[in-house]
Scaffold this motif. Structure first.
Motif, PDB file in Angstrom:
ATOM      1  N   ALA A 223      15.893  95.358  86.251  1.00  0.00           N
ATOM      2  CA  ALA A 223      15.802  96.042  84.885  1.00  0.00           C
ATOM      3  C   ALA A 223      15.756  97.406  85.259  1.00  0.00           C
ATOM      4  N   ASN A 224      16.683  98.459  84.585  1.00  0.00           N
ATOM      5  CA  ASN A 224      17.025  99.337  84.965  1.00  0.00           C
ATOM      6  C   ASN A 224      16.005 100.604  85.120  1.00  0.00           C
ATOM      7  N   HIS A 225      15.089 100.260  84.456  1.00  0.00           N
ATOM      8  CA  HIS A 225      13.631 101.401  84.767  1.00  0.00           C
ATOM      9  C   HIS A 225      12.368 100.372  84.767  1.00  0.00           C
ATOM     10  N   ASN A 226      11.404 100.787  85.475  1.00  0.00           N
ATOM     11  CA  ASN A 226      10.177  99.867  85.322  1.00  0.00           C
ATOM     12  C   ASN A 226       9.484  99.828  83.976  1.00  0.00           C
ATOM     13  N   ILE A 227       8.969  98.958  83.499  1.00  0.00           N
ATOM     14  CA  ILE A 227       8.478  98.767  82.232  1.00  0.00           C
ATOM     15  C   ILE A 227       6.999  98.363  82.473  1.00  0.00           C
ATOM     16  N   SER A 228       6.139  99.059  82.002  1.00  0.00           N
ATOM     17  CA  SER A 228       4.720  98.386  82.211  1.00  0.00           C
ATOM     18  C   SER A 228       4.395  97.570  81.122  1.00  0.00           C
ATOM     19  N   SER A 229       4.785  96.242  81.599  1.00  0.00           N
ATOM     20  CA  SER A 229       4.667  95.185  80.487  1.00  0.00           C
ATOM     21  C   SER A 229       3.506  94.305  80.982  1.00  0.00           C
ATOM     22  N   LYS A 230       3.058  93.587  80.056  1.00  0.00           N
ATOM     23  CA  LYS A 230       1.939  92.648  80.481  1.00  0.00           C
ATOM     24  C   LYS A 230       2.828  91.249  80.474  1.00  0.00           C
ATOM     25  N   PHE A 231       3.827  90.950  79.706  1.00  0.00           N
ATOM     26  CA  PHE A 231       4.583  89.735  79.917  1.00  0.00           C
ATOM     27  C   PHE A 231       6.183  90.042  80.189  1.00  0.00           C
ATOM     28  N   GLU A 236      18.393  83.782  78.979  1.00  0.00           N
ATOM     29  CA  GLU A 236      19.917  83.767  78.595  1.00  0.00           C
ATOM     30  C   GLU A 236      20.229  84.020  77.103  1.00  0.00           C
ATOM     31  N   VAL A 237      21.169  85.076  76.548  1.00  0.00           N
ATOM     32  CA  VAL A 237      21.177  85.028  75.242  1.00  0.00           C
ATOM     33  C   VAL A 237      21.857  83.949  74.623  1.00  0.00           C
ATOM     34  N   LEU A 238      21.610  83.367  73.471  1.00  0.00           N
ATOM     35  CA  LEU A 238      22.437  82.229  72.998  1.00  0.00           C
ATOM     36  C   LEU A 238      22.972  82.411  71.826  1.00  0.00           C
ATOM     37  N   LYS A 239      22.206  83.388  70.848  1.00  0.00           N
ATOM     38  CA  LYS A 239      22.950  83.690  69.569  1.00  0.00           C
ATOM     39  C   LYS A 239      22.327  85.038  69.015  1.00  0.00           C
ATOM     40  N   ILE A 240      22.944  85.736  68.638  1.00  0.00           N
ATOM     41  CA  ILE A 240      22.685  87.097  67.928  1.00  0.00           C
ATOM     42  C   ILE A 240      22.963  86.887  66.354  1.00  0.00           C
ATOM     43  N   GLU A 241      22.017  86.907  65.499  1.00  0.00           N
ATOM     44  CA  GLU A 241      22.171  86.919  64.174  1.00  0.00           C
ATOM     45  C   GLU A 241      21.535  88.134  63.423  1.00  0.00           C
ATOM     46  N   LYS A 242      22.489  88.280  62.240  1.00  0.00           N
ATOM     47  CA  LYS A 242      21.726  89.640  61.693  1.00  0.00           C
ATOM     48  C   LYS A 242      21.072  89.045  60.485  1.00  0.00           C
ATOM     49  N   GLU A 243      19.919  89.601  60.450  1.00  0.00           N
ATOM     50  CA  GLU A 243      18.984  89.343  59.196  1.00  0.00           C
ATOM     51  C   GLU A 243      18.621  90.508  58.286  1.00  0.00           C
ATOM     52  N   ASP A 244      18.848  90.893  57.205  1.00  0.00           N
ATOM     53  CA  ASP A 244      18.613  92.148  56.528  1.00  0.00           C
ATOM     54  C   ASP A 244      19.007  93.165  57.495  1.00  0.00           C
ATOM     55  N   SER A 250      18.385  84.783  69.768  1.00  0.00           N
ATOM     56  CA  SER A 250      17.859  83.732  70.494  1.00  0.00           C
ATOM     57  C   SER A 250      17.910  83.745  72.046  1.00  0.00           C
ATOM     58  N   VAL A 251      16.963  83.495  72.548  1.00  0.00           N
ATOM     59  CA  VAL A 251      17.090  83.581  73.898  1.00  0.00           C
ATOM     60  C   VAL A 251      16.485  82.292  74.741  1.00  0.00           C
ATOM     61  N   LEU A 252      17.351  81.833  75.563  1.00  0.00           N
ATOM     62  CA  LEU A 252      16.881  80.654  76.469  1.00  0.00           C
ATOM     63  C   LEU A 252      16.103  81.183  77.696  1.00  0.00           C
ATOM     64  N   ILE A 253      14.723  80.693  77.401  1.00  0.00           N
ATOM     65  CA  ILE A 253      13.725  81.258  78.457  1.00  0.00           C
ATOM     66  C   ILE A 253      13.435  79.756  79.160  1.00  0.00           C
ATOM     67  N   GLY A 273      25.450  84.829  75.946  1.00  0.00           N
ATOM     68  CA  GLY A 273      25.522  84.446  77.737  1.00  0.00           C
ATOM     69  C   GLY A 273      24.803  85.439  78.548  1.00  0.00           C
ATOM     70  N   ASP A 274      24.700  86.622  77.975  1.00  0.00           N
ATOM     71  CA  ASP A 274      24.029  87.865  78.898  1.00  0.00           C
ATOM     72  C   ASP A 274      22.785  87.383  79.226  1.00  0.00           C
ATOM     73  N   ARG A 275      22.394  87.598  80.503  1.00  0.00           N
ATOM     74  CA  ARG A 275      20.949  87.638  81.194  1.00  0.00           C
ATOM     75  C   ARG A 275      20.154  88.935  80.653  1.00  0.00           C
ATOM     76  N   VAL A 276      19.263  88.372  79.981  1.00  0.00           N
ATOM     77  CA  VAL A 276      18.229  89.573  79.510  1.00  0.00           C
ATOM     78  C   VAL A 276      16.847  89.395  80.050  1.00  0.00           C
ATOM     79  N   LEU A 277      16.117  90.537  79.920  1.00  0.00           N
ATOM     80  CA  LEU A 277      14.682  90.399  80.235  1.00  0.00           C
ATOM     81  C   LEU A 277      13.924  90.602  79.008  1.00  0.00           C
TER      82      LEU A 277
END
Lengths: 292, 224
Positions: A223-231, A236-244, A250-253, A273-277
């Motif tokens: 992660a490029n910077h620290n995120i104070s996150s709880k979860f 992996e990104v499966l699909k990116i859809e535009k809605e309104d 859609s991410v495969l975790i 196909g990108d890896r995401v947090l």
């Protein structure tokens, strides 16, 4: 503590690239070397094991010198206190499971460790089977057990899980973590699976074209910077859809597909196909006991 | 009446040659399969020479080298009282060199085909190179060993030119079956020649058949 500092010319499909790597690992740490194939990950493990000789370098493990090219000294692999699990597992085809483990036992060694490892790694039913009759996951457990028979200080794992399915992977990751803690090992894993790295590593070394380009905890590195996150999860990104006016990503975790709302700015540099947090701040999750 | 002595002599020669070759070829093939130096190519070329040279060339040089009137032959005769021309020990030495590629090549390719990680795993488990050779390498190249043994045996049975040059035609000492056939044909004893020839034909075929059957079966069980 392990200190590793080595130079070697790598002959790869992209021509000759210099491998110039130095890192340190504290006793009991779980370190991961991450990088593309051909970046020299396996070579680093083989140099540590004494199976490949670098042009120059120095390796110290605890107070012992394993390699010092300046004084032309290299401890042979037989004398280095290591266990290694190869990518192809390297089980001896002519020996059954029990004999693969017994072969690793030093002369006069206590056979109790073999029985213990058979127990820990759940190999009881497989003892008389030959490697060719085992599944990938079973071979991996045998290879891990065999690597531990000599009670090594340092455990080296060369992408041992890459050939296995998700479910098996996750169970074997637990096995590896268990023995890492149980036997108080210092472990170095070569991997390019992000979820695996997040789950297992204390420290990551990112290897790029023969050099360590980044190092640190998984979060610091990926992660490029620290995120104070709880979860937080990686996926992996499966699909990116535009809605309104928003986008649904859609991410495969692990084995689940999760839909995440994102803005146009968020998805600007995202591709399938990108890896995401995926992380979430301040919210109140529902927690409920699962009954079977 | 057929004299069976040439046949016995042939099998004795093949047996002794194959046994010595096996002991010689394993360390040699092991070194070749691990070595990366330039010297390796020179050794490989020498080992393969009998495949391309006419047997008479080899035989001729053996005759010169082992002859009692010249350097090496003289030395052997004076020091060990050993004469290698026109004698059974001479046939054995010549056969070993002549059949060397037939033993070394299959074993070497068997060893090279073995994944490096098997040897490496053994080293990291604290085992020496010798222990690794006998416990990991050799047991896992059985088909290659069998091929080497059988090809060397069969090839030694089939020797003619080298044996004729260095051994001559001494009954009971150097007159092997292939020489006997030639001898009988020259004396127009076609029946005797035919008996020797048919026996060699049948035995060679049987040996090769057994190897291919075994290796095919081994390949199948390996896949299961």
């Amino acid at each position: 503590m392990i200190s590793f500092s080595v130079n070697k010319m790598l002959h790869t499909s992209n021509g000759i690239i210099p491998l110039e790597v130095s890192f340190e690992l504290k006793k009991g740490q779980f370190g991961t070397i991450y990088g593309n194939s051909g970046a020299g990950k396996t070579t680093i493990l083989k140099i540590l094991a004494g199976l490949v000789q670098p042009e120059s370098g120095k390796i110290n493990v605890g107070d012992k010198v394993w390699l010092d090219t300046a004084s032309k000294f290299a401890l042979p692999p037989q004398k280095r206190d290591i266990g290694i699990v190869f990518q192809d597992f390297a089980l001896f085809p002519n020996k059954n499971v029990k004999n693969n483990l017994l072969f690793a036992l030093p002369k006069g060694g206590n056979i109790a460790i073999v029985d213990e490892l058979v127990d820990v790694m759940d190999l009881g039913n497989l003892q008389n089977r030959y490697p060719e009759t085992l599944s990938g996951g079973q071979k991996q457990r045998v290879a891990l057990a065999r690597a531990l028979v000599r009670k090594p200080r340092l455990l080296l794992l060369d992408e041992p899980l890459s050939a296995l399915d998700m479910d098996m992977r996750s169970r074997l990751q637990d096995h590896i973590l268990k023995v890492h803690q149980h036997y108080n090992l210092t472990t170095i894993l070569v991997s390019h699976d992000l979820s695996e790295i997040f789950k297992m590593s204390d420290i990551i070394f990112v290897l790029d074209k023969g050099k360590i380009s980044k190092q640190g905890s998984p979060l610091e590195v990926f992660a490029n910077h620290n995120i104070s996150s709880k979860f937080q999860f990686t996926g992996e990104v499966l699909k990116i859809e535009k809605e309104d006016i928003v986008f649904v990503v859609s991410v495969l975790i692990s084995n689940n597909i999760v839909k995440v709302i994102a803005t146009a700015e968020d998805v600007a540099d995202l591709r399938t196909g990108d890896r995401v947090l995926v992380a979430s701040k301040a919210f109140n999750p529902i927690i409920r006991k699962l009954s079977l | 009446m057929i004299d069976f002595q040439p046949l016995w002599l042939t099998f004795k020669l093949a047996l002794v040659t194959t046994s010595v070759l096996l002991l010689l070829a394993i360390p040699l093939a092991n070194w070749l399969s691990l070595s990366k130096g330039k010297f390796k190519a020179v050794i490989e070329a020498f080992i393969s020479m009998p495949l391309v040279l006419p047997p008479s060339v080899l035989g001729f040089y053996f005759l010169i080298a082992f002859g009692p009137s010249h350097g090496f032959g003289k030395f052997l005769e004076q020091t060990f009282n050993l004469r290698l021309v026109f004698s059974f020990p001479g046939l054995v030495v010549a056969s070993i060199i002549y059949s060397l590629p037939f033993m070394v090549h299959p074993i070497q390719s068997g060893m090279t085909a073995l994944p490096d990680t098997l040897r490496e795993a053994s080293y990291t488990l604290g085992k020496s190179k010798i222990v690794t050779l006998f416990n990991v390498v050799i047991p896992n190249i059985k088909p290659a060993l069998l091929t080497g043994i059988v090809l060397s045996f069969a090839h030694t049975i089939g020797e003619f030119g080298v044996v004729l040059m260095i051994g001559g035609n001494i009954p009971g000492e150097t007159k092997v079956a292939s020489i006997a056939i030639y001898d009988e044909v020259e004396s127009l004893n076609y029946h005797s020649a035919n008996v020797y020839a048919a026996i060699l034909f049948a035995i060679s075929f049987t040996i090769l058949l057994v190897v291919y059957l075994f290796n095919n079966r081994y390949a199948i069980t390996r896949k299961l």
